[in-house]
Structures are given as structure tokens and as C-alpha cells.
Design an enzyme around this catalytic site. Structure first.
Site, mmCIF file in Angstrom:
data_model
loop_
_atom_site.group_PDB
_atom_site.id
_atom_site.type_symbol
_atom_site.label_atom_id
_atom_site.label_comp_id
_atom_site.label_asym_id
_atom_site.label_seq_id
_atom_site.Cartn_x
_atom_site.Cartn_y
_atom_site.Cartn_z
ATOM 1 C CG LEU A 671 -1.879 1.212 1.337
ATOM 2 C CD1 LEU A 671 -2.798 1.290 0.126
ATOM 3 C CD2 LEU A 671 -2.692 1.131 2.630
ATOM 4 C CD GLN A 674 -1.123 -1.078 -4.250
ATOM 5 O OE1 GLN A 674 -2.247 -0.582 -4.292
ATOM 6 N NE2 GLN A 674 -0.908 -2.347 -3.929
ATOM 7 C CB CYS A 675 -0.335 5.752 -1.562
ATOM 8 S SG CYS A 675 -1.842 4.798 -1.263
ATOM 9 C CB THR A 676 1.852 9.823 -4.564
ATOM 10 O OG1 THR A 676 1.509 9.256 -5.822
ATOM 11 C CG2 THR A 676 2.987 10.802 -4.737
#
Length: 813
Positions: A671, A674-676
């Protein structure tokens, strides 16, 4: 027989003008101040209109609106094309002060004296005599306005003046009321006057002369003359042939009442008085005694007759079909004011005029009359000899302040469209830049540039807001993301309400962001396109290929219809397709990417070949052909410069440092991967730099072809050159008026450091190299679908395979 008591004389009073200012005037003034004038307080030529008609319910209006900024030449041209114009004009000046303190401290008395001098000196000038006589409206009908516009509060403090000469100092109206026309003219004579009035050009309809002649056979005629004709010796000679004649000095009277003449009469009387005094001193006429008789008949036989004409030109359109009705209306509204002067002479009676002189010219005592006229005009001669001017009056009184001589204030905020107010207020900061800081900045170019933003997340929101602050009017978002509860604290166009689904459906970022821009600035043209960008390595199932092709065509169309493309997405591979399409179309690309505590802002180079038919037929080339055609000379200057430069067509793109094709970067990611995940302030810093790079690029003479300094150490040398060109005869400018335009801006927040390297375009780039661009142009979507399924195809097309072989790589090194 009982002695007849002569009519009592009363001091002549005038109906003053009342300024009636339309809101359009203030709106035009604000635009003029912001866009053109800036801090300049030099007077601006303006004009004011008024009409001549009897209307007891209205004051004597001077109308001021957006047309008041028309120049004299424009009005003159308009009148030639539209002779039916029934406006009368006052010409003058507007002074716009920058502060309320300057407005308050300005010497108002001296200001109106200076404008009164213009009238007085023009009347006295021998050089201007013929010009003034031919353009009395321009020289006698004058206007002055001073104002301080508070552009933040939309209030305007102002004061209008209608400069008038208080000369002669003592003018009286003979009798308590004005004479009706029927005591001076028959209906047929009035009809003749109206016909001749219609033949006058518009500029002569404010002031003119009516002469009523009695011929030797006792018949009577009337004629209407302009002043250039009236003062001519030919006209004076012609009057000698009449048994007797009477002169009526006519003017179109804006006074709403027949009790008092209108304000334009003040300067008119002064003009006639001075012209008579000048005529009296002339000795070049062959019959001087007739000059004396002419002056006597005009001013003292037994009074000076002022014809107060109150009819609008447009009312005369039915003169040929309904003359009786128009004449009756004319007779009922117009009147004759009989004027006497207060100068006592040996031949004046107690009423102050030469009524004791015999009306039979043959019985005139010419020597006595000459002495009296010399004494009568002595005040004029004294003023001329001393170089002084008569007292000047004309500042408008304020009805809101008990009719005292005070300025007035108008609040326009309630009268203006809120959207218009918002538009002007939003651009206020930009317009103020032009006043002192960057007077040559082209704000219209920025305003009209269409921006396409790929990504409506953290970067997209901040970039859009900064673009609006620069005045960009067209912003389009492309994003297929949904607003989640974690977004609003970082993505500045969203609120908590936006993250709440409606009927179970989440709200889309692109659409909500576009709507949010309109809430901030109602005049912005914003649109949100919900669209997935096809990416290399993200294979497409067969059943989805038609849908993906539609997305591809839509992306092509969006890039084609916009000028500058911002790449603001999360993943590396999502930027590839927009980069390729935009590069093939020569569009300007600004790319922004974030790390945890680092950021990249980059402008892509423009890939152009002067011998390529497709490049020469592109829209961007045709629009900027001059810049593109200068590239060979610019290249020569760049190569010989002491400062290492790369032209805009030599700069690399986001992928020019890669020797592998972009692939699916989201596979097998946790996670946090995947996120910036970035430091919260990073996106605002990077977004700000991206938009400032955009603005600077547009202000460079070469725009997207602007050079970048390729050696960081040369920045100091460029600054020493003044930042403009590489030589005195060079056409190659280094900086725009907003400063240096780097290729990259790489920031490291943890170390508070920033570098601005420039990198040359890679001939084997997977996105902007000519082999890839040519393949895309020839195969279109067929090539794209192959890359989506297997990004390694890009490596073959671009020629990257040779870098993957260790032996070849060592040989290459």
C-alpha cells in the site's frame, strides 16, 4: 403722456450642468487603469454629451458613459458617417489619481484656472482664429474630471467641472422673462430656420447665427450662418445692402427651463464679446464705419439677442411631411433671451445699454459711438495687454452635501455583475505587475493559453489554482480517479463533502475539480474528463480494445486542442502516451513528479526536423514559423557562446535518461508503495515552480524553443551578462522577462537544496526520439496497442537493445 418705465434688468443666471455617470464609464475606467495607464497620472482626453430640449422634470444632464473615452477624431469620423447624431459634445480631460491623498491635495482652483486658460487663449489666438470659428463646440464647450478609483472596493471618488469664463463680469437679462419666438419670427421664418439648421454639419449645431434682414422693398428674410461665415468681410459687406437687420446669436440650449439659459452660453457670450472687441480694433476693412454699425446692431440694437434653441435633430425628421406641428413645438420650447451689459458709457441709460442711440443708422453720431465702444471694450483690451485671464468658474456642486462645492463618491459594487467583479478582482494582482515590475508582460497571451492537466490529484489541484492566479482561462482535467476520504486535506480543490458518495457512487476527481475552479472563478472555462490513460506494460484484453481506442482518440483530440500539457500523474508509465502524442504534435509539455522529499519539474523539448514534411505542416510550426526558421542561426549563436546552452529543440523529455522502456510499476506493490507518499508541502512547492516555468516560457520571445543553460556553473556568468542575450548583436535571448527558464528543477527538501541541470534529448528515447515518433505517426493506435501489451517493442523501435548487451555497452562507453 405718462412716462413708460423700462423693463427691469436682472442678473443673468445660468442652469448648471449635472453629471450623470453611467456604470459603464466606471467599468471602462477600471479596465483602462489596469490595462494601459497604470501609475501614469497624465490627463486623458474624454468627451461628454448633452441634449437640447425643454424638460422641466429633469436637470441639465451631462452624460458620461463608456463612449466618453472616444477620441475627438473618432467622434468627428462618426459624425461624418452619421450626420443625424443629435448629441452635443463637451471635450476635455480626465485625471486619474493613484491615491486618495493625491486627489485631496490637488489644487482644484488652479486646476480649473489652467483649463479656463485653454478656452481664453484659444479665443484670443490670432493663429487659431479660423480654426476656433470653425470648431466652436470643440473650443468653447469644455469638461474636466478628476477621480480616484478604489479598484479593490469598487468605489470612485470624483469631481466634475465645466470650466466657464466669468466674462464680461456684469451681464443682465433684460426683463423678467425670456421673449417668446412669435414676437420675433413668423412661422414661415421659423420653418426656414429649421431647414437651414438641418443643413449645418453636426459640429456647427451647438453655436450658430440667425440674421433677420429687412430688404429695401420691406420684405423680410432669415438666414442661418456658421461663425466662420458670419465674421467674414463678405458677410459684413452683404449686410450693408439691407435696410436694417437684426442678429440672433443662437445656441442649442440644454437648460430644462425657459427661465434660465444653459451653461454653454457663458463661454459663448465671452467668445462673441471678445470677437467684437477684436473686430473693433481691426483697420484692414475698407469701411470702418460699417464695422462700427455692425457691432452696434449685433450687441446694442437695443440688446444682444440670444436665441435659445431647444429641439433635437432627430425631431426634425418629419419636417417635410408635418412642418406645422414641428414649428409649433419649436416655438413653444425655444425662446429669446435679451442680454445687456453692465458697462456704463456716456450714451447708456440707467438700464446699462445703448438704447438711447437712434435706430436710424444715418442719424448715428459715429465719433461718439466709437468712443463709447472703445470704453466698452476696454476691459478686454486690458486683460489682453496684461496677459491675465478672467475669473474661471465651473466646479460641480454636490447634491449629497447640501449643494456645496465638494467631490462626490459612488459605490459601483452593487451595480456590477458579481461575475464581472470577480473577473476584474482576480486579475487585479496581475495588472498591477504591469505598472512597475514587469511592464512588458503579455498577460493576454497567458490568459488565452489553453492548459490540459493529466491528473486531478495533489499536483493537479495545486497547479490548477496557480494557473488561475496567472489568469489562465481554459483548464481541462483528465483523470479517472475517485475522491476518497484521505484526499481533501492534501488536494486543495476538494472538501469533505466531495468525498461522500452520492447514491453509492463516488465522485470523480476530474469533474469535481473542474466545478471547484468555477466556484473560485466564475469566468474560468474548466472541464473534467473522466478517462483512463493507456500505459505501456498494462495489457488490454481483446474485448476492451475498442474502448481503449476511443480513450486514445479522445486523448489525441484533447492534446490537439490545448496549447500546454501538464503531466501530473502518479506513475511513471502513465506519462508515456501523452508525452509521445504531444511530442509528435510539437506541444509544450511540463512534467512534475514527486518523491518522498524530492521533486522534479521539467519542460520537454520540442522535437522538430526542418526537412520533415509532417513537421513543416504541423499547426505549431505554422503558428510559430518565425521562431522555428531561426533555429539554424540560433544554433550557431548557441554553439559559439561562452555560456553552454541547449535550445528548446535540443532538450530531453522525462524518458530521455532511460535505457529500458517504461513498464507496469504497480505490480507486486504494498500500500505504501502504491500511494504517492510525500512530505505534505512538497506538492505546493513543485506545483508553484511548474506554473512559474509555464509563465516564464510564454514570455520568452522563442517560447517553447527558449534555451536552457546546460552548465550549472554558467548561471553566474549569465547573470553577469544581464540575463538577456549572448551578445550585443545576438537574437538569442537567454532569459524571458520573468527570468531564467531551466530545463529541470530538482529539489531536495531534506537538504534545502535545488539544482537546475539541462540534459540533451536522447536519440534512442522511448517517448520522444524520431524513430518512435515516426512509428507512431505511421501506425497510430496499432503501434500503441502493441506497446501496451509488450513495452519491450519500444526498445526495438527506439534502438535501445544495443545498450542491453554488456559487450556493446562497454564498447559504447
Amino acid at each position: 403722456m405718462a412716462e413708460v418705465t423700462p423693463p427691469k434688468r436682472i442678473l443673468l443666471q445660468f442652469a448648471t450642468f449635472s453629471s450623470m455617470i453611467d456604470p459603464s464609464f466606471w467599468h471602462s475606467l477600471s479596465k483602462l487603469k489596469l490595462n494601459q495607464i497604470g501609475l501614469d497620472e497624465s490627463p486623458i482626453d474624454v468627451s461628454v454629451t448633452f441634449h437640447s430640449e425643454l424638460n422641466l422634470s429633469l436637470p441639465c444632464f451631462a452624460n458620461i458613459d463608456f463612449n466618453s473615452f472616444m477620441t475627438y477624431d473618432s467622434i468627428k469620423s462618426m459624425r461624418l458617417s452619421k450626420p443625424t447624431d443629435d448629441n452635443h459634445y463637451m471635450f476635455g480631460q480626465l485625471i486619474i489619481f493613484n491615491t486618495m491623498e493625491r486627489f485631496a491635495k490637488e489644487d482644484k482652483r488652479n486646476l480649473i484656472i489652467e483649463h479656463g486658460k485653454i478656452i481664453w487663449n484659444s479665443i484670443l489666438s490670432d493663429d487659431l482664429k479660423s480654426t476656433v470659428d470653425s470648431n466652436l463646440e470643440q473650443y468653447l464647450s469644455r469638461f474636466l474630471m478628476i477621480t480616484f478609483p478604489n479598484l479593490k472596493r469598487y468605489t470612485n471618488t470624483y469631481w466634475c467641472a465645466f470650466p466657464a469664463l466669468n466674462f464680461p463680469s456684469r451681464c443682465f437679462q433684460y426683463g423678467h422673462t425670456a421673449d417668446e419666438l412669435e414676437s420675433h419670427f413668423t412661422d414661415s421664418q421659423l420653418l426656414t430656420i429649421l431647414y437651414e439648421f438641418c443643413r449645418l454639419p453636426p459640429s456647427d449645431r451647438l453655436y450658430y447665427v440667425i440674421i433677420r434682414r429687412t430688404e429695401m422693398d420691406s420684405s423680410e428674410t432669415v438666414t442661418v450662418k456658421s461663425y466662420n461665415e458670419f465674421w467674414s468681410y463678405e458677410n459684413i459687406d452683404l449686410l450693408k445692402t439691407a435696410r436694417q437687420y437684426k442678429v440672433y446669436f443662437a445656441f442649442s440650449d440644454p437648460s430644462p427651463t425657459s427661465s434660465y439659459p444653459g451653461w454653454p452660453l457663458r463661454n459663448y457670450i465671452a467668445y462673441i464679446y471678445v470677437r467684437m472687441a477684436q473686430l473693433f480694433k481691426r483697420s484692414d476693412y475698407h469701411d470702418y464705419n460699417h464695422i462700427v454699425r455692425f457691432i452696434f446692431n449685433s450687441l446694442f440694437s437695443p440688446v444682444m439677442n440670444i436665441f435659445s434653441s431647444r429641439i433635437r435633430y432627430t425631431q426634425l425628421s418629419g419636417l417635410s411631411t408635418n412642418p406645422d406641428s414641428i414649428v409649433q413645438s419649436y416655438r413653444s420650447q425655444s425662446s429669446i433671451f435679451r442680454i445687456i451689459f453692465g458697462k456704463e458709457t456716456s450714451v447708456t441709460n440707467q438700464d446699462g445699454f445703448l438704447s438711447t442711440m437712434p435706430h436710424d443708422e444715418a442719424s448715428l453720431d459715429m465719433d461718439r459711438l466709437k468712443n463709447d465702444l472703445k470704453s466698452f471694450f476696454s476691459q478686454t483690451y486690458e486683460l489682453i495687454e496684461n496677459g491675465t485671464i478672467p475669473p474661471i468658474v465651473g466646479w460641480e456642486r454636490s447634491p449629497e452635501n447640501d449643494n456645496r462645492l465638494l467631490p462626490r463618491t459612488v459605490d459601483c459594487s452593487q451595480q456590477m455583475d458579481p461575475a464581472v467583479i470577480a473577473h476584474d478582482a482576480i486579475h487585479l494582482n496581475l495588472k498591477l505587475m504591469k505598472w512597475r515590475l514587469v511592464p512588458k508582460i503579455d498577460l493576454d497571451l497567458i490568459h488565452n493559453t489553453r492548459c490540459l492537466l493529466f491528473g486531478a490529484g495533489t499536483l493537479g489541484c495545486n497547479v490548477a489554482r496557480s494557473l488561475m492566479a496567472w489568469g489562465v482561462s481554459t483548464i481541462t482535467f483528465v483523470d479517472n480517479g475517485q475522491i476518497s476520504y484521505s484526499n481533501p486535506v492534501r488536494q486543495t480543490l476538494f472538501t469533505h463533502e466531495d468525498s461522500i458518495p452520492v447514491d453509492g457512487k463516488p465522485k470523480m476527481k476530474a469533474q469535481i475539480a473542474a466545478n471547484a475552479l468555477k466556484l473560485i472563478n466564475p469566468s474560468v472555462q474548466s472541464e473534467g474528463i473522466v478517462l483512463s490513460v493507456p500505459m505501456p506494460g498494462h495489457s488490454v484484453e481483446l474485448y476492451r480494445q475498442e474502448e481503449v481506442e476511443k480513450d486514445f482518440e479522445r486523448i489525441k483530440q484533447l492534446i490537439q486542442s490545448h496549447d500546454v500539457i501538464f503531466l501530473l500523474m502518479d506513475t511513471r508509465e502513465s506519462r508515456w502516451l501523452p508525452t509521445l502524442i504531444a511530442a509528435s504534435m510539437h506541444k509544450t509539455i511540463i512534467n512534475v513528479a514527486l518523491g518522498f522529499d524530492t521533486y522534479l519539474v521539467q519542460r520537454h523539448g520540442i522535437r522538430f526536423r526542418p526537412d520533415n514534411e509532417y513537421d513543416l505542416n504541423s499547426e505549431v510550426y505554422k503558428r510559430n514559423q518565425t521562431n522555428f526558421d531561426q533555429l539554424p542561426q540560433l544554433k550557431t549563436e548557441s554553439d559559439t557562446s561562452s555560456i553552454q546552452l541547449l535550445l528548446g529543440n535540443e532538450l530531453g523529455c522525462y524518458y530521455c535518461n532511460d535505457i529500458f522502456a517504461p513498464g507496469n510499476s504497480t505490480l507486486d506493490r504494498t500500500l505504501d508503495q502504491q500511494c504517492t507518499v510525500t512530505r505534505p508541502g512538497l506538492s505546493m512547492i513543485a506545483s508553484g515552480y511548474a506554473v512559474e516555468m509555464f509563465a516564464s516560457l510564454l514570455q520568452h520571445s522563442l517560447q517553447s524553443l527558449a534555451p536552457a543553460i546546460s552548465n550549472v556553473d554558467d548561471e553566474r556568468d549569465a547573470f553577469a551578462l544581464g540575463g538577456y542575450s549572448v551578445g550585443s548583436n545576438s537574437i538569442l535571448e537567454i532569459d524571458s522577462i520573468l527570468g531564467t527558464i531551466p530545463h529541470h528543477i530538482r529539489g531536495f527538501v531534506s537538504r534545502s537544496k535545488q539544482i537546475t541541470p539541462s540534459l540533451r534529448a536522447f536519440d534512442n528515447c522511448t517517448a520522444c526520439s524520431f524513430p518512435v515518433i515516426d512509428r507512431f505517426r505511421s501506425d497510430g493506435f496499432r503501434f500503441i496497442i502493441q506497446v501496451l501489451d509488450d513495452s519491450a517493442i519500444l526498445e526495438d523501435v527506439a534502438g535501445l537493445k544495443r545498450f542491453h548487451d554488456v559487450d556493446e555497452l562497454e564498447e559504447f562507453e
